[in-house]
Design an enzyme around this catalytic site. Sequence first.
Site, PDB file in Angstrom:
ATOM      1  CB  SER A  17      -5.946  -3.623   5.657  1.00 18.22           C
ATOM      2  OG  SER A  17      -5.159  -4.671   5.392  1.00 18.22           O
ATOM      3  CD  GLU A  18      -0.999  -3.645   7.243  1.00 23.10           C
ATOM      4  OE1 GLU A  18      -1.818  -2.552   8.366  1.00 23.10           O
ATOM      5  OE2 GLU A  18      -1.218  -4.058   7.406  1.00 23.10           O
ATOM      6  N   GLY A  37      -6.919  -4.658  -1.480  1.00 26.45           N
ATOM      7  CA  GLY A  37      -7.184  -5.827  -2.379  1.00 26.45           C
ATOM      8  C   GLY A  37      -7.426  -5.408  -4.156  1.00 26.45           C
ATOM      9  CG  HIS A  48       3.314  -1.987   3.946  1.00 25.61           C
ATOM     10  ND1 HIS A  48       4.732  -3.460   4.772  1.00 25.61           N
ATOM     11  CD2 HIS A  48       2.195  -2.803   4.174  1.00 25.61           C
ATOM     12  CE1 HIS A  48       3.944  -3.894   5.062  1.00 25.61           C
ATOM     13  NE2 HIS A  48       2.639  -3.965   4.930  1.00 25.61           N
ATOM     14  CG  ASN A 102      -0.615  -0.644   2.365  1.00 28.37           C
ATOM     15  OD1 ASN A 102       0.478   0.071   3.179  1.00 28.37           O
ATOM     16  ND2 ASN A 102      -0.934  -1.981   2.863  1.00 28.37           N
ATOM     17  CG  HIS A 124       4.487  -7.721   1.376  1.00 26.13           C
ATOM     18  ND1 HIS A 124       3.122  -8.723   1.540  1.00 26.13           N
ATOM     19  CD2 HIS A 124       4.093  -7.140   2.659  1.00 26.13           C
ATOM     20  CE1 HIS A 124       2.663  -7.828   2.516  1.00 26.13           C
ATOM     21  NE2 HIS A 124       2.923  -7.467   3.368  1.00 26.13           N
ATOM     22  CG  HIS A 156       3.360  -7.040   7.429  1.00 25.19           C
ATOM     23  ND1 HIS A 156       2.395  -8.246   7.215  1.00 25.19           N
ATOM     24  CD2 HIS A 156       3.878  -6.655   6.308  1.00 25.19           C
ATOM     25  CE1 HIS A 156       1.833  -7.030   7.653  1.00 25.19           C
ATOM     26  NE2 HIS A 156       2.504  -6.804   6.393  1.00 25.19           N
TER      27      HIS A 156
END
Length: 209
Positions: free
Chosen positions: A74-75, A45, A94, A30, A96, A158
């Site tokens: 959601s963050e 999403g 943010h 995000n 991954h 995470h």
Amino acid sequence: MGMDLQAIQDIIDVAKRLDDKGLVNAFEGNVSIKRDGYLYITPSGKSKVTLTPEKICVFDEEGNQISGIYAPSSELKMHRAVYEMRDNIGGIVHAHPAFLTAYAMCGKPLESKCHAEMIWDHKVIEVAPYGRPGSDEIYAGVKPILDKGRDLLLLSNHGVLSVGEDVFAALNKLESVENAAKILTIAKFVGDGKYADLPEEEVQTLLSL
């Protein structure tokens, strides 16, 4: 002042670049901007390459969503909290990415005595304790690291959090450190677990710059 249309476009541009680089996917990662009291953030999403202005979520100073046809990431809690931790943060990414997230999964800081640019530009990438995604706990250990002047950190088990004076600075740092993590991981295998470390005096000099 009202909403900043350029901030919305900046979110879209950064999200596309993250996707192009393989640093995010539709369900993970995000991006946000805080500007003139408004918070802009990617929706939950949704594919990062299909984002359009009406899909970017915008919140006013009272925390009301005033634009965006979808629910926010959601963050959102984490983004809001991090903006309050340092007053020079204007953008957050943010994500991954594979190599840095592998370090996060192992709870292992990213540090080097062989990669001069990594040492000079980023020092040590620390790991914040685990917190459940979407909860208040996810950012509980972030402030002590940001207070050191660090702009990028790992979230244990995470992913990665990168901040900057603007969102492009946050993105650039994330790209740079992910590349360093990739190089160090490959070098470990090439060198059978050993690196050609720089002299300790040079390491300390680079750390001090």
